[in-house]
Write an enzyme that holds these catalytic residues in place. Structure first.
Site, PDB file in Angstrom:
ATOM      1  N   HIS A  54       7.069   5.890   1.239  1.00 14.71           N
ATOM      2  CA  HIS A  54       7.835   4.136   0.694  1.00 14.71           C
ATOM      3  C   HIS A  54       8.622   4.672  -0.170  1.00 14.71           C
ATOM      4  O   HIS A  54      10.050   4.551   0.219  1.00 14.71           O
ATOM      5  CB  HIS A  54       6.720   3.281   0.605  1.00 14.71           C
ATOM      6  N   ALA A 100       1.168  -1.376  -0.054  1.00 18.10           N
ATOM      7  CA  ALA A 100      -0.300   0.174   0.144  1.00 18.10           C
ATOM      8  C   ALA A 100       0.821   1.254   0.359  1.00 18.10           C
ATOM      9  O   ALA A 100       0.691   2.296   0.752  1.00 18.10           O
ATOM     10  CB  ALA A 100      -1.085  -0.237   1.405  1.00 18.10           C
TER      11      ALA A 100
HETATM   12  P1  AMP Z   1       5.233  -0.122   6.490  1.00 18.75           P
HETATM   13  O1  AMP Z   1       4.646  -0.971   4.976  1.00 18.75           O
HETATM   14  O2  AMP Z   1       3.751   0.724   6.924  1.00 18.75           O
HETATM   15  O3  AMP Z   1       5.547  -1.361   6.813  1.00 18.75           O
HETATM   16  O4  AMP Z   1       6.671   1.513   6.317  1.00 18.75           O
HETATM   17  C1  AMP Z   1       8.060   0.507   5.151  1.00 18.75           C
HETATM   18  C2  AMP Z   1       9.104   1.440   5.579  1.00 18.75           C
HETATM   19  O5  AMP Z   1       8.705   2.731   5.504  1.00 18.75           O
HETATM   20  C3  AMP Z   1       8.989   1.917   7.182  1.00 18.75           C
HETATM   21  O6  AMP Z   1      10.378   1.374   7.712  1.00 18.75           O
HETATM   22  C4  AMP Z   1       8.361   2.401   7.427  1.00 18.75           C
HETATM   23  O7  AMP Z   1       9.228   3.715   8.583  1.00 18.75           O
HETATM   24  C5  AMP Z   1       8.529   3.682   6.232  1.00 18.75           C
HETATM   25  N1  AMP Z   1       7.413   5.036   6.430  1.00 18.75           N
HETATM   26  C6  AMP Z   1       6.317   4.967   6.350  1.00 18.75           C
HETATM   27  N2  AMP Z   1       5.305   6.394   6.091  1.00 18.75           N
HETATM   28  C7  AMP Z   1       6.543   7.087   6.182  1.00 18.75           C
HETATM   29  C8  AMP Z   1       6.722   7.997   6.154  1.00 18.75           C
HETATM   30  N3  AMP Z   1       5.079   8.884   6.008  1.00 18.75           N
HETATM   31  N4  AMP Z   1       7.710   8.948   5.933  1.00 18.75           N
HETATM   32  C9  AMP Z   1       9.063   7.869   5.401  1.00 18.75           C
HETATM   33  N5  AMP Z   1       9.111   6.186   5.649  1.00 18.75           N
HETATM   34  C10 AMP Z   1       8.121   6.297   5.864  1.00 18.75           C
END
Ligand code: AMP
Length: 279
Positions: free
Chosen positions: A37, A32
């Site tokens: 990301h 998503a």
């Molecule tokens: P997730 O898919 O939520 O597990 O996130 C994957 C990676 O993207 C993790 O390292 C999160 O910390 C990073 N991430 C999620 N949201 C953000 C954002 N708004 N800005 C930067 N990195 C993000």
């Protein structure tokens, strides 16, 4: 861009690249994908010869089955965004590929890091996180791995695991990307309805308010006032803590640490949101 779904497939892909001594940047995600990301992918591309992104909604890190069920899954649009960003390969495994036994028997001891803040409201969450990240590191063997500071405690937990196990990977912590009004970008934001989306901006406002008032009040005073600001009919906070960035223990006085961080988790309707800010 290669889409690899099995461990033998990614092994074969990596074998050629590693023979060429290419540095591998790795961005683990649960899909998503949003611009936050993609900013991690871009940073990885600027610092490595090869970038791999994994998309895997990891069941062992969800303590709430409803949250797991409702977690958004948008693989086609994710693949498109990654291709446009210039990512070299996606690792998109099934649950059976990552957990052939499903039951996880060997848990990593994270000490107090797994019982504070997120750990106390999401029992076993970080056990699930380190389990999957360790498995992914073993498979991808990255030179550098990129994590967002939006998940501040997660970065601390991963760094702890890497240091403790002496894993040969550098953890790169990347800044949080926000929406125009300050809400931290998150895959869960698409589940907010219009009213909740409007209300959610109060989270960022509360963090900012603490930062601006730091000179005049004690941490505990600001914590209490900020909690009031994010307690509304639509917002139901779990915690808001001003902490030491390494131990994650709450601080009593500002001069205890160089760069304290305020971390917050709150329900906004039926969606759980987290954010943080360096003070
Ligand atoms: P997730 O898919 O939520 O597990 O996130 C994957 C990676 O993207 C993790 O390292 C999160 O910390 C990073 N991430 C999620 N949201 C953000 C954002 N708004 N800005 C930067 N990195 C993000």
């Amino acid at each position: 861009m290669h889409i690899l779904t099995t461990i033998p497939e990614i092994n074969k892909f990596l074998q050629e690249k590693l023979l060429l001594n290419q540095s591998v940047g790795f961005v683990p995600t649960m899909g998503a994908l949003h611009d936050g990301h993609i900013s991690l992918i871009k940073q990885a591309l600027s610092e490595n010869q090869l970038v791999i992104c994994s998309i895997f909604v990891n069941p062992t890190q969800f303590n709430n089955p409803e949250d797991l069920k409702l977690y958004p899954r948008t693989p086609e649009s994710d693949f498109k965004k990654l291709e446009e960003a210039g990512c070299n390969a996606i690792f998109y495994p099934t649950i059976e590929e990552m957990y052939p036994e499903f039951e996880v028997l060997n848990h990593f001891n994270l000490g107090e890091l797994e019982t504070l803040m997120e750990g106390s409201f999401r029992p076993n969450h970080f056990r699930g996180v380190v389990t999957i990240v360790k498995k992914l590191f073993d498979i991808v063997k990255p030179t550098n791995a990129y994590f967002g500071l939006k998940d501040f405690q997660q970065v601390a937990v991963i760094k702890k695991m890497v240091a403790d196990l002496k894993l040969p990977v550098t953890i790169v912590a990347c800044p949080t990307l926000q929406e125009k009004d300050g809400l931290a970008m998150s895959s869960r934001n698409i589940r907010l309805d219009e009213k909740e989306r409007c209300e959610s901006v109060k989270i960022y406002e509360a963090l900012n308010w603490i930062k601006q008032n730091k000179a005049n009040y004690l941490p505990e005073e600001l914590q209490k006032e900020a909690l009031k600001k994010i307690t509304t009919p639509l917002l139901n906070p779990e915690y808001l803590e001003i902490v030491n960035p390494v131990t994650l223990q709450p601080i009593k006085r500002w001069n205890e640490v160089d760069k304290p961080v305020v971390c917050v988790a709150t329900w906004c309707g039926k969606v759980r949101l987290i954010d943080n800010m360096e003070l």
